[in-house]
Design a protein around this motif. Sequence first.
Motif, PDB file in Angstrom:
ATOM      1  N   LEU A  43     -17.102  20.557  19.153  1.00 27.13           N
ATOM      2  CA  LEU A  43     -16.876  20.187  20.552  1.00 27.13           C
ATOM      3  C   LEU A  43     -16.085  18.880  20.632  1.00 27.13           C
ATOM      4  CD1 LEU A  43     -17.805  21.173  23.459  1.00 27.13           C
ATOM      5  CD2 LEU A  43     -19.409  19.269  23.335  1.00 27.13           C
ATOM      6  N   ALA A  44     -16.463  17.920  19.779  1.00 24.31           N
ATOM      7  CA  ALA A  44     -15.777  16.620  19.774  1.00 24.31           C
ATOM      8  C   ALA A  44     -14.305  16.789  19.411  1.00 24.31           C
ATOM      9  CB  ALA A  44     -16.473  15.680  18.795  1.00 24.31           C
ATOM     10  N   THR A  45     -14.035  17.637  18.425  1.00 27.95           N
ATOM     11  CA  THR A  45     -12.643  17.863  18.007  1.00 27.95           C
ATOM     12  C   THR A  45     -11.838  18.496  19.137  1.00 27.95           C
ATOM     13  OG1 THR A  45     -13.386  18.175  15.756  1.00 27.95           O
ATOM     14  CG2 THR A  45     -11.198  19.020  16.272  1.00 27.95           C
ATOM     15  N   GLU A 128     -26.274   5.496  38.660  1.00 23.56           N
ATOM     16  CA  GLU A 128     -25.274   4.942  37.729  1.00 23.56           C
ATOM     17  C   GLU A 128     -24.324   6.064  37.272  1.00 23.56           C
ATOM     18  OE1 GLU A 128     -24.993   2.397  33.595  1.00 23.56           O
ATOM     19  OE2 GLU A 128     -26.977   2.895  34.379  1.00 23.56           O
ATOM     20  N   PRO A 129     -22.999   5.872  37.423  1.00 23.87           N
ATOM     21  CA  PRO A 129     -22.089   6.987  37.122  1.00 23.87           C
ATOM     22  C   PRO A 129     -21.950   7.261  35.628  1.00 23.87           C
ATOM     23  CG  PRO A 129     -20.846   5.056  37.777  1.00 23.87           C
ATOM     24  CD  PRO A 129     -22.289   4.682  37.913  1.00 23.87           C
ATOM     25  N   PHE A 130     -21.463   8.444  35.327  1.00 20.15           N
ATOM     26  CA  PHE A 130     -21.233   8.863  33.941  1.00 20.15           C
ATOM     27  C   PHE A 130     -19.734   8.846  33.639  1.00 20.15           C
ATOM     28  CE2 PHE A 130     -25.325  10.586  35.043  1.00 20.15           C
ATOM     29  CZ  PHE A 130     -26.062  10.396  33.888  1.00 20.15           C
ATOM     30  N   ASP A 131     -19.432   8.641  32.359  1.00 22.95           N
ATOM     31  CA  ASP A 131     -18.028   8.707  31.918  1.00 22.95           C
ATOM     32  C   ASP A 131     -17.645  10.139  31.546  1.00 22.95           C
ATOM     33  OD1 ASP A 131     -17.457   5.751  31.829  1.00 22.95           O
ATOM     34  OD2 ASP A 131     -19.226   5.866  30.547  1.00 22.95           O
ATOM     35  N   VAL A 132     -18.640  10.894  31.110  1.00 25.67           N
ATOM     36  CA  VAL A 132     -18.378  12.257  30.644  1.00 25.67           C
ATOM     37  C   VAL A 132     -19.528  13.177  31.057  1.00 25.67           C
ATOM     38  CG1 VAL A 132     -17.834  13.687  28.627  1.00 25.67           C
ATOM     39  CG2 VAL A 132     -17.506  11.212  28.499  1.00 25.67           C
ATOM     40  N   VAL A 133     -19.186  14.373  31.500  1.00 21.79           N
ATOM     41  CA  VAL A 133     -20.204  15.430  31.680  1.00 21.79           C
ATOM     42  C   VAL A 133     -19.835  16.556  30.729  1.00 21.79           C
ATOM     43  CG1 VAL A 133     -21.176  17.165  33.226  1.00 21.79           C
ATOM     44  CG2 VAL A 133     -20.663  14.881  34.111  1.00 21.79           C
ATOM     45  N   ILE A 134     -20.795  16.954  29.908  1.00 20.19           N
ATOM     46  CA  ILE A 134     -20.577  18.043  28.954  1.00 20.19           C
ATOM     47  C   ILE A 134     -21.462  19.228  29.354  1.00 20.19           C
ATOM     48  CG2 ILE A 134     -20.906  18.768  26.541  1.00 20.19           C
ATOM     49  CD1 ILE A 134     -20.323  15.823  25.765  1.00 20.19           C
ATOM     50  N   ALA A 135     -20.861  20.402  29.424  1.00 19.18           N
ATOM     51  CA  ALA A 135     -21.662  21.620  29.676  1.00 19.18           C
ATOM     52  C   ALA A 135     -21.352  22.580  28.538  1.00 19.18           C
ATOM     53  CB  ALA A 135     -21.315  22.222  31.026  1.00 19.18           C
ATOM     54  N   VAL A 166     -16.262  18.365  30.138  1.00 15.85           N
ATOM     55  CA  VAL A 166     -15.954  19.136  28.929  1.00 15.85           C
ATOM     56  C   VAL A 166     -16.869  20.362  28.920  1.00 15.85           C
ATOM     57  CG1 VAL A 166     -15.868  19.085  26.408  1.00 15.85           C
ATOM     58  CG2 VAL A 166     -15.435  16.981  27.698  1.00 15.85           C
ATOM     59  N   PHE A 167     -16.264  21.532  28.895  1.00 13.51           N
ATOM     60  CA  PHE A 167     -17.032  22.789  28.876  1.00 13.51           C
ATOM     61  C   PHE A 167     -16.757  23.517  27.572  1.00 13.51           C
ATOM     62  CE2 PHE A 167     -15.885  21.915  33.236  1.00 13.51           C
ATOM     63  CZ  PHE A 167     -17.036  22.152  33.947  1.00 13.51           C
ATOM     64  N   TYR A 168     -17.757  24.263  27.134  1.00 16.41           N
ATOM     65  CA  TYR A 168     -17.545  25.181  26.011  1.00 16.41           C
ATOM     66  C   TYR A 168     -18.420  26.395  26.292  1.00 16.41           C
ATOM     67  CZ  TYR A 168     -16.983  26.921  21.268  1.00 16.41           C
ATOM     68  OH  TYR A 168     -16.677  27.704  20.174  1.00 16.41           O
ATOM     69  N   HIS A 169     -17.781  27.542  26.409  1.00 17.33           N
ATOM     70  CA  HIS A 169     -18.586  28.747  26.671  1.00 17.33           C
ATOM     71  C   HIS A 169     -17.808  30.023  26.365  1.00 17.33           C
ATOM     72  CE1 HIS A 169     -17.238  27.613  30.975  1.00 17.33           C
ATOM     73  NE2 HIS A 169     -16.364  28.454  30.505  1.00 17.33           N
ATOM     74  N   ALA A 170     -18.514  31.137  26.501  1.00 18.90           N
ATOM     75  CA  ALA A 170     -17.939  32.451  26.170  1.00 18.90           C
ATOM     76  C   ALA A 170     -16.862  32.834  27.181  1.00 18.90           C
ATOM     77  CB  ALA A 170     -19.051  33.496  26.143  1.00 18.90           C
ATOM     78  N   SER A 247      -9.975  33.881  22.500  1.00 16.41           N
ATOM     79  CA  SER A 247     -11.182  33.594  21.720  1.00 16.41           C
ATOM     80  C   SER A 247     -12.449  34.024  22.434  1.00 16.41           C
ATOM     81  CB  SER A 247     -11.288  32.094  21.470  1.00 16.41           C
ATOM     82  OG  SER A 247     -10.373  31.733  20.519  1.00 16.41           O
ATOM     83  N   ARG A 248     -13.468  34.300  21.642  1.00 13.08           N
ATOM     84  CA  ARG A 248     -14.778  34.605  22.232  1.00 13.08           C
ATOM     85  C   ARG A 248     -15.316  33.413  22.998  1.00 13.08           C
ATOM     86  NH1 ARG A 248     -18.812  36.186  17.701  1.00 13.08           N
ATOM     87  NH2 ARG A 248     -20.395  36.230  19.306  1.00 13.08           N
ATOM     88  N   PHE A 249     -15.075  32.215  22.471  1.00 13.88           N
ATOM     89  CA  PHE A 249     -15.538  30.978  23.103  1.00 13.88           C
ATOM     90  C   PHE A 249     -14.351  30.043  23.246  1.00 13.88           C
ATOM     91  CE2 PHE A 249     -19.330  32.840  21.471  1.00 13.88           C
ATOM     92  CZ  PHE A 249     -20.344  32.447  22.323  1.00 13.88           C
ATOM     93  N   TYR A 250     -14.319  29.270  24.315  1.00 14.85           N
ATOM     94  CA  TYR A 250     -13.211  28.329  24.504  1.00 14.85           C
ATOM     95  C   TYR A 250     -13.723  27.060  25.177  1.00 14.85           C
ATOM     96  CZ  TYR A 250     -13.210  29.851  29.402  1.00 14.85           C
ATOM     97  OH  TYR A 250     -13.580  30.129  30.696  1.00 14.85           O
ATOM     98  N   ALA A 251     -12.955  25.997  24.998  1.00 14.90           N
ATOM     99  CA  ALA A 251     -13.297  24.706  25.620  1.00 14.90           C
ATOM    100  C   ALA A 251     -12.366  24.462  26.793  1.00 14.90           C
ATOM    101  CB  ALA A 251     -13.131  23.592  24.593  1.00 14.90           C
TER     102      ALA A 251
END
Length: 257
Positions: A43-45, A128-135, A166-170, A247-251
């Motif tokens: 995910l980081a990459t 307090e706000p966030f810099d990143v939301v990851i799902a 940042v999302f990662y899912h099918a 792809s089956r999964f994508y970001a």
Amino acid sequence: VAACFGDVVAQYHAVRGRSAELPAVKSTIRTNSELVPKRAQQLATLWQELDGRHAGGWEGARVLEAGCGFGALAAYFAIAMGPREVVGIDARLDFVTSANRCSQDLGLSDRLRYVQADMRALNRVGDEPFDVVIANNSFIYLPAKRDMLDALAEFRRVLVPGGRVVFYHANLWQLREPFTRSPIVHLLPAPVAKGLAPVTGWKHSHGRVRLVSPPQMARMLRKSGFREVRFGAADRGVVSRRAAYLSRFYATVATAP
Ligand SMILES: C[S@@+](CC[C@H](N)C(=O)[O-])C[C@H]1O[C@@H](n2cnc3c(N)ncnc32)[C@H](O)[C@@H]1O
């Protein structure tokens, strides 16, 4: 992380009478223990390459993981990626309760906490706000487009201007259902897929997930005010936009206004 969260998952199934030797249980335990570094690094990459930012902007960031499940990924982020704070939210109280126990046992509670919250209404995570939301593999569990738009409005609200989602899912755009590997059932209307199941043996995930394609993600994100929407997949070690379509999964990575 592997020991604590692996135990939590094993216990979760044990109290429901499911042995840790069952293939599905084994796979969930692995996903939340030994596979966590690989999943987090992938995910980081993807984020880093799609965003063009060094190390994906983790350093000193406040990170929200929406739909954190048992919480192992959020714990790994807190330990390995150098954020200031990670907040994992999940709709399930039992998941966040056991995850908070792990956070405490691992001595991370000053920078890792879990809150029961719905990603469509994030008022419980504070001001307090966030810099990143990851799902990560969670957004597609929202049942309808309206729910997805509500969650995106919430992600936008809790992010700093210029923050990232940042999302990662099918991927919907597959010939085989991404989870069950049955042919085309996910592309058919739910009643048709359900009607075919007893005859063909094809397994579907209608009613469990709402699969979306990369262009559908882009449209919803733009409608919600996000910009610089980029997708990618890490097929054969190469992050590419073209791979995301197939792809089956994508970001997906996008920037809050
Ligand atoms: C497949 S798990 C993913 C867990 C974690 N992100 C990971 O990758 O290991 C999906 C999680 O999303 C959570 N979820 C589904 N709908 C949600 C909602 N509306 N708000 C918050 N969490 C939700 C579920 O409870 C579940 O724990």
